[in-house]
Design an enzyme around this catalytic site. Sequence first.
Site, PDB file in Angstrom:
ATOM      1  N   PRO A 170      33.083  52.420  42.451  1.00  0.00           N
ATOM      2  CG  PRO A 170      32.528  51.957  44.676  1.00  0.00           C
ATOM      3  CD  PRO A 170      33.285  51.405  43.503  1.00  0.00           C
ATOM      4  CG  HIS A 197      47.265  38.364  41.785  1.00  0.00           C
ATOM      5  ND1 HIS A 197      46.797  39.624  42.057  1.00  0.00           N
ATOM      6  CD2 HIS A 197      48.021  38.490  40.661  1.00  0.00           C
ATOM      7  CE1 HIS A 197      47.256  40.476  41.143  1.00  0.00           C
ATOM      8  NE2 HIS A 197      47.984  39.810  40.274  1.00  0.00           N
ATOM      9  CB  SER A 221      43.083  50.196  42.356  1.00  0.00           C
ATOM     10  OG  SER A 221      44.032  49.177  42.564  1.00  0.00           O
ATOM     11  CG  ASN A 256      39.303  39.429  44.358  1.00  0.00           C
ATOM     12  OD1 ASN A 256      40.084  40.368  44.349  1.00  0.00           O
ATOM     13  ND2 ASN A 256      38.010  39.575  44.267  1.00  0.00           N
TER      14      ASN A 256
HETATM   15  P1  NAD Z   1      42.685  47.323  45.354  1.00  0.00           P
HETATM   16  O1  NAD Z   1      42.564  47.136  46.835  1.00  0.00           O
HETATM   17  O2  NAD Z   1      43.896  47.949  44.813  1.00  0.00           O
HETATM   18  O3  NAD Z   1      41.469  48.206  44.835  1.00  0.00           O
HETATM   19  C1  NAD Z   1      40.139  47.938  45.162  1.00  0.00           C
HETATM   20  C2  NAD Z   1      39.235  48.721  44.221  1.00  0.00           C
HETATM   21  O4  NAD Z   1      37.894  48.347  44.495  1.00  0.00           O
HETATM   22  C3  NAD Z   1      39.315  50.238  44.384  1.00  0.00           C
HETATM   23  O5  NAD Z   1      39.443  50.824  43.102  1.00  0.00           O
HETATM   24  C4  NAD Z   1      37.965  50.595  45.022  1.00  0.00           C
HETATM   25  O6  NAD Z   1      37.485  51.866  44.592  1.00  0.00           O
HETATM   26  C5  NAD Z   1      37.075  49.489  44.514  1.00  0.00           C
HETATM   27  N1  NAD Z   1      35.928  49.166  45.360  1.00  0.00           N
HETATM   28  C6  NAD Z   1      35.802  49.254  46.714  1.00  0.00           C
HETATM   29  N2  NAD Z   1      34.602  48.799  47.102  1.00  0.00           N
HETATM   30  C7  NAD Z   1      33.957  48.391  45.975  1.00  0.00           C
HETATM   31  C8  NAD Z   1      32.681  47.806  45.730  1.00  0.00           C
HETATM   32  N3  NAD Z   1      31.834  47.537  46.719  1.00  0.00           N
HETATM   33  N4  NAD Z   1      32.350  47.513  44.454  1.00  0.00           N
HETATM   34  C9  NAD Z   1      33.196  47.776  43.429  1.00  0.00           C
HETATM   35  N5  NAD Z   1      34.405  48.324  43.609  1.00  0.00           N
HETATM   36  C10 NAD Z   1      34.787  48.628  44.864  1.00  0.00           C
HETATM   37  O7  NAD Z   1      42.399  45.917  44.732  1.00  0.00           O
HETATM   38  P2  NAD Z   1      43.000  45.176  43.461  1.00  0.00           P
HETATM   39  O8  NAD Z   1      42.940  46.087  42.289  1.00  0.00           O
HETATM   40  O9  NAD Z   1      42.330  43.880  43.397  1.00  0.00           O
HETATM   41  O10 NAD Z   1      44.545  44.943  43.792  1.00  0.00           O
HETATM   42  C11 NAD Z   1      44.912  44.473  45.058  1.00  0.00           C
HETATM   43  C12 NAD Z   1      45.777  43.228  45.115  1.00  0.00           C
HETATM   44  O11 NAD Z   1      45.584  42.689  46.416  1.00  0.00           O
HETATM   45  C13 NAD Z   1      45.387  42.136  44.188  1.00  0.00           C
HETATM   46  O12 NAD Z   1      46.546  41.718  43.616  1.00  0.00           O
HETATM   47  C14 NAD Z   1      44.812  41.008  45.055  1.00  0.00           C
HETATM   48  O13 NAD Z   1      45.492  39.788  44.786  1.00  0.00           O
HETATM   49  C15 NAD Z   1      45.099  41.371  46.468  1.00  0.00           C
HETATM   50  N6  NAD Z   1      43.912  41.346  47.380  1.00  0.00           N
HETATM   51  C16 NAD Z   1      42.975  40.361  47.292  1.00  0.00           C
HETATM   52  C17 NAD Z   1      41.848  40.370  48.125  1.00  0.00           C
HETATM   53  C18 NAD Z   1      40.798  39.281  47.994  1.00  0.00           C
HETATM   54  O14 NAD Z   1      41.105  38.185  47.540  1.00  0.00           O
HETATM   55  N7  NAD Z   1      39.538  39.548  48.350  1.00  0.00           N
HETATM   56  C19 NAD Z   1      41.689  41.395  49.057  1.00  0.00           C
HETATM   57  C20 NAD Z   1      42.676  42.388  49.129  1.00  0.00           C
HETATM   58  C21 NAD Z   1      43.771  42.353  48.273  1.00  0.00           C
END
Ligand code: NAD
Length: 242
Positions: free
Chosen positions: A212, A117, A187, A100
């Site tokens: 989930p 990241h 993911s 994140n």
């Molecule tokens: P992803 O979006 O690929 O996957 C999110 C995962 O979280 C999914 O597997 C989903 O089932 C799960 N999920 C959804 N709600 C949840 C909850 N309440 N509790 C637990 N799990 C839950 O995310 P990723 O694997 O982090 O990869 C995405 C890329 O995008 C990363 O490289 C990141 O840098 C970036 N990103 C960052 C943010 C942030 O900083 N908050 C947000 C979006 C994307």
Amino acid sequence: MIPDILVEKLQIARSVAVLTGAGVSAESGVATFRGEGGLWKKFRPEELANFDAFIRNPGLVWEWYQFRRKLIHEVKPNPGHFALSKLEKHYNNFTLITQNVDGLHQTAGNINIVELHGNILRNRCIECNSMFSKRILEEDKKVPLCDCGGLIRPDVVWFGEMLPHGAIEKAARAAEECDLFFSIGTSAIVYPAASLPGIAKQNGAFIVEINPEPTPVTDIADVVIYEKSGVALPIIEKKLFH
Ligand code: NAD
Ligand code: ZN
């Protein structure tokens, strides 16, 4: 929801590593990339979060980051973040590896964090690489320029880019050395972060997944908790302390 074997492992663990992804921040209101709510003006993140897109249309990519920063300024850590910060205090050896970029783990109080990241709140020049310390206002619609004339970009890792120097090495070391490894809200398909659960497994760690939905980590996990992290983590933390 929390099997006894996990409570036992938590109690005897000497070294814990945690990998988090966008799912951990979902309950704070930060949209994940994959899944619902991830679209902005019909662009997929992959189309915006890359260097070529920035060079082709800096204004558009900048506008997207300003939009995301505004959202991030308005959100707070959720009970999952706070439970992770309490867990860190319990162990001498605790590494929080996050994909994140929102800085919510820092706000919640975690200290030993590896940001794989980068961080969306920081900026740097694409030419001279210097960090841009001037506060970027949410209202700043235009891409700011560095004193050297270079475009200023968010200090995040874009698709196709290398990770910050030393970050993956530190994360891999934590995965190798831990006896308990958590993969939470990711993911687990973006490499090299996605290789960390496998590294931990090969080195004998007990693997716990909290998500989930099933992911590629599910197959190698010793315990899978199909639950939101903001629900599961506070329960785990309470089991450890009470
Ligand atoms: P992803 O979006 O690929 O996957 C999110 C995962 O979280 C999914 O597997 C989903 O089932 C799960 N999920 C959804 N709600 C949840 C909850 N309440 N509790 C637990 N799990 C839950 O995310 P990723 O694997 O982090 O990869 C995405 C890329 O995008 C990363 O490289 C990141 O840098 C970036 N990103 C960052 C943010 C942030 O900083 N908050 C947000 C979006 C994307
Ligand atoms: Zn510069």
